[in-house]
Scaffold this motif. Sequence first.
Motif, PDB file in Angstrom:
ATOM      1  N   TYR A  23      -8.154 -16.029  10.312  1.00 47.40           N
ATOM      2  CA  TYR A  23      -7.152 -16.950   9.786  1.00 47.40           C
ATOM      3  C   TYR A  23      -6.043 -16.146   9.118  1.00 47.40           C
ATOM      4  O   TYR A  23      -6.285 -15.074   8.559  1.00 47.40           O
ATOM      5  CB  TYR A  23      -7.772 -17.927   8.790  1.00 47.40           C
ATOM      6  N   LYS A 104      -4.674 -16.742  13.272  1.00 45.41           N
ATOM      7  CA  LYS A 104      -4.451 -18.167  13.481  1.00 45.41           C
ATOM      8  C   LYS A 104      -3.406 -18.682  12.496  1.00 45.41           C
ATOM      9  O   LYS A 104      -3.310 -18.204  11.368  1.00 45.41           O
ATOM     10  CB  LYS A 104      -5.761 -18.937  13.292  1.00 45.41           C
ATOM     11  N   ASP A 105      -2.636 -19.664  12.942  1.00 43.22           N
ATOM     12  CA  ASP A 105      -1.574 -20.258  12.117  1.00 43.22           C
ATOM     13  C   ASP A 105      -0.549 -19.205  11.693  1.00 43.22           C
ATOM     14  O   ASP A 105      -0.039 -19.226  10.568  1.00 43.22           O
ATOM     15  CB  ASP A 105      -2.158 -20.950  10.878  1.00 43.22           C
TER      16      ASP A 105
END
Length: 297
Positions: A23, A104-105
């Motif tokens: 993340y 991610k993101d």
Amino acid sequence: MRFLFLCFLVFSSCTEERKILPYSTGKNSEVIFVVDDLLWENTIDSLVKITFGTAIDGVNQVESLFKVIQINHSELKSILKTHTNIVIVLEGGVKSSQKNKWAKDQFVAQLNWGNNHQTLLKELAQLRELFTLKEVRSIKKDLKKSSQKNIEQTLFNSFGVECIVPKKYEIVNNDSAFFWANYDPKKSDEIKNILIFSFVPKTKNVQAEVLFKTDSVFAKHLIGLKENSFVRIEKEYPPFYFQNIYRGLWKLENGFMGGPFLIKTYFIKNKIVVNIGLVFDPQGQKRKHIKEFEAIL
């Protein structure tokens, strides 16, 4: 059969590749610029300040749109490489962008410095808008996880607009004419309010009507403890207006409170729906509250 098995292997490997992405780290309010020191100090720093470092409108203290962090290309590793917002500037590089490049993101943009100030300014301004939308969408996504869905449906039925009502807000008034939700924790000086009302415009000067109606709603509902103490729009600092959004300051008449507010207006049939968020947080930064209102309203 062998073809299906190979397809399965390819699909599995792609799925595994997506799973192993960590993340993203850091905050959506931050942007890491990967630029070598000399180029940064001579040119890029001043261009970034014009775009990402400008002050937020309608706030009673200097707070920039984004926190800018500059690092050299050699420093782009480890936790910095997984930051949620990264802009890489290269001399003679190729302009490109990619979501979820290393995490991610995450959004990573690469810009080319070809000694053209205007071109780079335009590209930086476009990235600023992209990161602004990305941040608001992220806040909205988080707020929706624990919002008051039944109240939101009532608001849509009454006013025809979608508004997020976070779980931490207490509902003060909820009818077809006026909505009011309040956040006032006992162990904090922070106070936030969400107000919604509508009206039929009677003149062509809609902006003036919106501010006049808002001022009247403030004075009627947001009352101080002292006699003749009520909230008003701060006249000494006229609100900023852009694309149906008003950013300004409020103050407590015959009192010592004040802070920023955000208004979003929507044209629904023959009415103007006015969504307002205002905050009192004397010790804290105001940017986070304004961004939250941008997502809520």
